[in-house]
Motif scaffolding. Structure first.
Motif, mmCIF file in Angstrom:
data_model
loop_
_atom_site.group_PDB
_atom_site.id
_atom_site.type_symbol
_atom_site.label_atom_id
_atom_site.label_comp_id
_atom_site.label_asym_id
_atom_site.label_seq_id
_atom_site.Cartn_x
_atom_site.Cartn_y
_atom_site.Cartn_z
ATOM 1 N N VAL A 1 33.453 10.928 85.421
ATOM 2 C CA VAL A 1 33.334 12.006 84.432
ATOM 3 C C VAL A 1 33.585 13.360 85.080
ATOM 4 C CG1 VAL A 1 31.724 13.136 82.830
ATOM 5 C CG2 VAL A 1 31.791 10.651 82.992
ATOM 6 N N ARG A 2 33.154 13.489 86.343
ATOM 7 C CA ARG A 2 33.463 14.722 87.072
ATOM 8 C C ARG A 2 34.236 14.383 88.345
ATOM 9 N NH1 ARG A 2 29.211 19.532 85.811
ATOM 10 N NH2 ARG A 2 30.135 19.967 83.792
ATOM 11 N N GLY A 3 35.141 13.419 88.209
ATOM 12 C CA GLY A 3 35.920 12.947 89.348
ATOM 13 C C GLY A 3 37.294 13.580 89.406
ATOM 14 N N GLU A 4 38.278 12.740 89.761
ATOM 15 C CA GLU A 4 39.621 13.239 90.090
ATOM 16 C C GLU A 4 40.248 14.112 88.996
ATOM 17 O OE1 GLU A 4 42.348 10.112 91.051
ATOM 18 O OE2 GLU A 4 43.986 11.489 91.485
ATOM 19 N N LEU A 5 40.205 13.625 87.755
ATOM 20 C CA LEU A 5 40.846 14.367 86.657
ATOM 21 C C LEU A 5 40.189 15.732 86.465
ATOM 22 C CD1 LEU A 5 43.072 14.068 84.428
ATOM 23 C CD2 LEU A 5 42.647 11.998 85.733
ATOM 24 N N TYR A 6 38.871 15.733 86.486
ATOM 25 C CA TYR A 6 38.134 16.976 86.271
ATOM 26 C C TYR A 6 38.419 17.970 87.386
ATOM 27 C CZ TYR A 6 34.071 20.102 86.245
ATOM 28 O OH TYR A 6 33.245 21.189 86.274
ATOM 29 N N LEU A 7 38.445 17.459 88.621
ATOM 30 C CA LEU A 7 38.693 18.347 89.755
ATOM 31 C C LEU A 7 40.107 18.934 89.668
ATOM 32 C CD1 LEU A 7 36.888 16.236 92.513
ATOM 33 C CD2 LEU A 7 36.139 18.409 91.556
ATOM 34 N N ARG A 8 41.078 18.104 89.265
ATOM 35 C CA ARG A 8 42.457 18.600 89.116
ATOM 36 C C ARG A 8 42.518 19.629 87.994
ATOM 37 N NH1 ARG A 8 46.552 20.703 90.872
ATOM 38 N NH2 ARG A 8 48.559 20.284 89.879
ATOM 39 N N ALA A 9 41.810 19.337 86.884
ATOM 40 C CA ALA A 9 41.793 20.271 85.763
ATOM 41 C C ALA A 9 41.203 21.615 86.189
ATOM 42 C CB ALA A 9 41.000 19.683 84.596
ATOM 43 N N SER A 10 40.143 21.561 86.996
ATOM 44 C CA SER A 10 39.520 22.806 87.463
ATOM 45 C C SER A 10 40.472 23.608 88.328
ATOM 46 C CB SER A 10 38.240 22.489 88.240
ATOM 47 O OG SER A 10 37.371 21.726 87.455
ATOM 48 N N GLU A 11 41.224 22.880 89.178
ATOM 49 C CA GLU A 11 42.236 23.564 90.014
ATOM 50 C C GLU A 11 43.231 24.295 89.140
ATOM 51 O OE1 GLU A 11 44.447 20.915 92.645
ATOM 52 O OE2 GLU A 11 42.533 20.320 93.532
ATOM 53 N N LEU A 12 43.752 23.567 88.131
ATOM 54 C CA LEU A 12 44.764 24.149 87.249
ATOM 55 C C LEU A 12 44.202 25.335 86.494
ATOM 56 C CD1 LEU A 12 46.407 20.882 85.887
ATOM 57 C CD2 LEU A 12 47.506 22.607 87.328
ATOM 58 N N GLN A 13 42.933 25.232 86.104
ATOM 59 C CA GLN A 13 42.307 26.335 85.386
ATOM 60 C C GLN A 13 42.251 27.577 86.257
ATOM 61 O OE1 GLN A 13 38.062 26.189 84.516
ATOM 62 N NE2 GLN A 13 38.500 26.743 82.402
ATOM 63 N N LYS A 14 41.922 27.359 87.537
ATOM 64 C CA LYS A 14 41.884 28.490 88.482
ATOM 65 C C LYS A 14 43.254 29.129 88.600
ATOM 66 C CE LYS A 14 38.161 27.523 91.753
ATOM 67 N NZ LYS A 14 38.120 26.171 92.298
ATOM 68 N N GLU A 15 44.314 28.304 88.463
ATOM 69 C CA GLU A 15 45.671 28.847 88.568
ATOM 70 C C GLU A 15 46.111 29.537 87.289
ATOM 71 O OE1 GLU A 15 48.190 25.576 89.672
ATOM 72 O OE2 GLU A 15 46.941 25.094 91.409
ATOM 73 N N GLY A 16 45.234 29.507 86.281
ATOM 74 C CA GLY A 16 45.532 30.247 85.069
ATOM 75 C C GLY A 16 45.960 29.406 83.880
ATOM 76 N N LYS A 17 46.031 28.074 84.089
ATOM 77 C CA LYS A 17 46.442 27.235 82.960
ATOM 78 C C LYS A 17 45.285 27.083 81.977
ATOM 79 C CE LYS A 17 48.496 22.717 81.951
ATOM 80 N NZ LYS A 17 49.710 23.169 81.250
#
Lengths: 443, 479
Positions: B20-36
């Protein structure tokens, strides 16, 4: 017992600071109340209720919370903006930088301790060095996670000093028994013992951990409770940095809580651990553990940021905040002294000074007759004494055996928390009881 | 080797996974930081997606947090009288306000409210002494599992797909997960024969099956168990001497009328003695779900039925090591189980807010199910309850090959591509467990109603293009 007395005071040995009529810090609670109110989008002017900086701080915090949703699960390490604030507070305290990514906000400090034990302990062959006497969260969590507690005895004769020779001896002893010692727990200021470590002692400990490859688990929840002018709290991280150990040189985990200090917000379950000197793969594992519980409660998270970054000089709330803080701390110092003197005046009781924390841990030099009576009642002598004390006076303490002690010695732990105006009555009751007890059991 | 070298840390910690807070979530958080722009549908977190907190409980807790407000002469202008009265009541239950540790089991007065709620719901009395409040239901689940699991030889029956708290906790405590598969073609129904086979198979491997977990309504699958199903399960637990762990946190999220929520306890009591006095049952509930969604408060409880007093003492002892659950969370629980009643000043508003949320959830459950079913190679069971949609994505063989080449599990590959293309952050079905070769993803039904059409069309566009890209006529991953 008089009924009026029974209602107005009932000294307990739990850290129910607020129970002792200690009022939660005004500006801190205002901030949280405002968060709740603002979330209701009520537009009634609040000037009469709140100070401007409390409103401002609350707005700041709300803006750091995604979608201003105080009811949503946060990041599993805690809200980023709050961790930034806490890191700034740590930096102001230590004069060394702190990284918000090193901070894990938890429901009280205890879950952080559990996480580290879970990480470190794989079997009974893994050991954790713990001070004796210790706060029994450590013995309990080590047992629950299947490891072995390796005791190191604090020296009562030298104000509960920590001797390096004792540490070394216990470590070697454990190794010879096939135990791999993984970490060293230090509680500073101490619980139940109340001593504040000297900086020199702290340096020895840091060096010891570095040389032996141990993780230093620094329980620093009482960092806000120091009562003697000759001692000061220094965080272990700061001491390590001053010695020249950098970010990657030595693993140090610092635990802090909103339950102690001068806030005493036990029921909020707010706290954090600052994890430094660990490799990235290990941090990922800690994050994973934290994520299974999703996040710590938001109210506690906010409180932790307020504890670590209180009102500053120039803020509207500063004066009242400092006044409240001083009043609470000076009262705690006075209560510690009065109770300590009270105990030392009793026959067969010696009590070290409480330099910090919230407890006194007097030693009972019990007559043989009492020890025999305890044996007959199938109780440890200090439990026997504590039970008699409870039945006679209504005062609840915790027997020393609950914290472990040098075998053959007996203690009990008592908090310094009864309201100041009730302390004389507490001392009186204890004295009356103890005198009668000694009359009954004197050899 | 130093103590926290990766090689020397606890293996169980390394093995445990929580998608639930694994790979997908961590990738999503990265992308969010990049402005997506990311739409987080990975966790049942209603307030993060715009659901408003209910007004009444927030008023009560605000007053409890800052009791000095009660002394202000203007308090009645801002807060309704019933909120003021309730706050005073809860403060009176504490001995020092919200900042004092409560009883390690939770404030007795609130546990009494919980017992009264259970009695009203089920028609059978419940004992407050056997109700423990916890920092979220998860803490209660973990505590009970720790109490049950003695070693690798102990197995816990867990539905597949399951909420990965169970798999993670079982791994952390060194036990064995014994799966029983829910049948997707039968609306994620439970087949008792399958259960028996799972148990027999584990026993043959030397595993002692100790407990059975049911999640009702289901997560991620959403199905609501029928009374017949619950009876079968209880009889089964009775025969096999298993303790039943009833995760009922979604009991207020039911979106169809054929199978309303019935608690495992009620069914057990209805079955009468001797079984009603024998089956050991622990039931879990929370303030995080339902129409409350107060996830961040960490409020929950566990209720014990037919657990021997000595065991209860041990559970109490372990609870006391943490001193007490957080007091504000306890108050949220009190208000949840004892909400405003008709005639109360706050009732109308409370009822309006609650009905609004539940009605909208029901609509969104349907919109999402229909939306997924309109997509190529996607089949989705209706969300009968809980907060999720768990569509099956039939991945073409070429896609599965591409996933392998990228070193990813096929549904992780799909979900990462979905994330990159649309910003929709889901949890791959492999995080919950599924039959071999069958792939799913879990999203929540929580995005705002007005955002739903855009989200579903964005998904459809991505999916249909993905299928276009990877399809050929060799056949698909199938049920």
């Amino acid at each position: 017992m008089q009924s009026e007395e029974r209602l107005s005071f009932w000294p307990r040995d739990y850290n129910k600071t607020c129970k002792k009529n200690q009022v939660p810090t005004l500006s801190m609670r205002s901030s949280i109340a405002i968060l709740e109110i603002l979330n209701l989008l009520i537009s009634v002017p609040l000037h009469s209720l709140e100070s401007a900086d409390a409103i401002r701080r609350a707005s700041e915090i709300l803006n750091q919370i995604p979608a201003r949703a105080t009811g949503a699960y946060s990041h599993s390490q805690g809200i980023k903006g709050l961790r930034d604030t806490i890191a700034a507070g740590i930096e102001a305290r230590d004069s060394f930088p702190a990284d918000p990514n090193d901070i894990f906000l938890t429901d009280g400090a205890s879950p952080g301790v559990h996480m580290m034990m879970q990480l470190l302990l794989s079997s009974e062959n893994d050991g954790i060095l713990c001070p004796i006497p210790q706060y029994p969260l450590y013995s309990a969590s080590i047992t629950l996670h299947g490891g072995t507690l390796v005791p190191y005895y604090l020296d009562e004769a030298t104000g509960w000093g920590l001797e390096m020779s004792e540490l070394k001896k216990q470590l070697e002893d454990a190794k010879s028994k096939g135990i791999t010692v993984k970490a060293l727990v230090v509680i500073n200021p101490g619980n139940p013992t109340g001593q504040v470590l000297s900086e020199e002692n702290q340096r020895d400990i840091v060096k010891f951990c570095k040389n032996e490859g141990l993780v230093l688990l620094a329980d620093e929840v009482y960092q806000g409770n120091v009562y003697v002018p000759e001692k000061k709290f220094h965080s272990f991280k700061k001491v390590a940095r001053l010695m020249g150990y950098g970010e990657t040189d030595i693993p140090v985990v610092s635990f802090q809580s909103v339950s102690k200090g001068y806030h005493g917000e036990c029921g909020k379950r707010g706290g954090y651990m600052e994890v430094t000197g660990l490799r990235h793969e290990i941090r990922e594992q800690i994050y994973k553990l934290a994520s299974v519980n999703l996040c710590a409660n938001i109210s506690g998270q906010i409180l932790a940021s307020l504890v670590m970054y209180p009102p500053k000089l120039g803020d509207e709330s500063y004066e009242s905040y400092i006044a409240e803080k001083e009043q609470i701390l000076s009262s705690l110092a006075r209560r510690a002294k009065t109770l300590e003197d009270g105990f030392n005046n009793l026959e067969g009781i010696t009590c070290n000074k409480a330099e910090g924390a919230m407890y006194l841990f007097p030693q009972l030099h019990l007559p043989q007759k009492a020890i025999k009576a305890a044996e007959a009642a199938k109780k440890a002598p200090d439990a026997f004494y504590a039970r008699r004390l409870l039945d006679a006076t209504g005062v609840v303490v915790v027997p020393g055996s609950g914290f472990r002690q040098v075998p053959g010695t007996w203690h009990f732990r008592c908090t310094i928390l009864p309201p100041e105006d009730k302390i004389p009555a507490v001392v009186h009751r204890l004295t009356e009881f103890h005198t009668a007890f000694m009359d009954e059991f004197r050899d | 080797m130093a103590a926290l070298d990766y090689e020397s840390i606890n293996e169980n910690v390394k093995k445990a996974q929580y998608a639930v807070r694994g790979e997908l979530y961590l990738r999503a958080s990265e992308l969010q930081k990049e402005g997506k722009k990311i739409i987080f549908t990975n966790v049942g977190n209603p307030h993060a997606l715009g659901q408003k907190p209910l007004t009444f409980p927030r008023q009560v807790v605000a007053l409890c947090q800052a009791p000095f407000l009660l002394d202000d002469p203007n308090v009645g202008l801002i807060f309704p009288a019933d909120a003021i009265a309730r706050a005073k009541y809860y403060l009176g239950l504490t001995s020092g306000g919200l900042g004092a540790y409560s009883d390690s089991r939770g404030l007795p007065g609130i546990r009494k409210e919980v017992a009264e709620f259970i009695e009203k719901r089920d028609g059978y009395p419940s004992d407050p002494e056997l109700i423990y409040l916890t920092d979220g239901a998860s803490k209660g689940v973990m505590q009970i599992l720790q109490t049950i699991i003695r070693g690798q030889g102990d197995g816990i029956l867990v539905p597949v797909p399951q909420y990965p708290l169970y798999s993670a906790a079982i791994t952390l405590f060194g036990g064995s997960l014994v799966p029983y598969y829910l049948e997707e073609t039968a609306n994620w129904g439970l087949d008792i024969q399958n259960l028996r086979e799972s148990v027999a198979e584990s026993r043959a491997r030397g595993i002692t099956v100790r407990a059975m977990v049911i999640i009702n309504p289901g997560n991620p699958t959403g199905q609501c168990l029928s009374v017949a199903n619950l009876k079968e399960i209880l009889k089964f637990c009775n025969q096999e001497k298993l303790v039943l762990l009833g995760d009922e946190v979604y009991q207020q999220n039911v979106y169809q009328d054929e199978r309303p929520f019935i608690s495992a306890r009620k069914v057990l009591m209805d079955m009468g003695p001797p079984i009603s006095k024998e089956v050991q049952l622990v039931s879990f509930h929370t303030v995080s779900k339902g129409y409350w969604g107060e996830c961040g408060q960490r409020g929950g409880y566990l209720e014990m039925t037919n657990i021997p007093p000595q065991t209860v003492d041990e559970i109490y002892k372990v609870a006391s090591i943490s001193l007490s659950p957080n007091v504000p969370g306890q108050i949220f629980m009190g208000v949840m189980v004892n909400p405003p009643k008709p005639g109360d000043i706050s009732y109308d508003r409370f009822a309006r807010e609650s009905k609004g949320i539940l009605g909208s959830l029901r609509k969104r459950a349907q919109i999402m199910t229909d939306g997924f079913n309109s997509c190529r190679n996607v089949v989705c069971n209706f969300t009968e309850g809980a907060m999720y949609s768990f569509p099956q994505v039939r991945l073409p063989p070429k896609a599965i090959e591409a996933a392998k080449k990228a070193g990813k599990v096929p549904d992780v590959f799909y979900c990462l591509r979905l994330l990159e293309a649309t910003g929709i952050s889901t949890v791959p079905g492999s995080g919950f467990g599924q039959k071999d070769g069958v792939f799913h993803l879990r999203t929540t039904i929580l995005p705002a109603e007005e955002d739903m059409p855009a989200i579903m069309s964005s998904f459809k566009k991505f999916n249909d293009e993905f299928m276009e890209q990877y399809e050929d006529n060799r056949g698909y991953s199938r049920m």
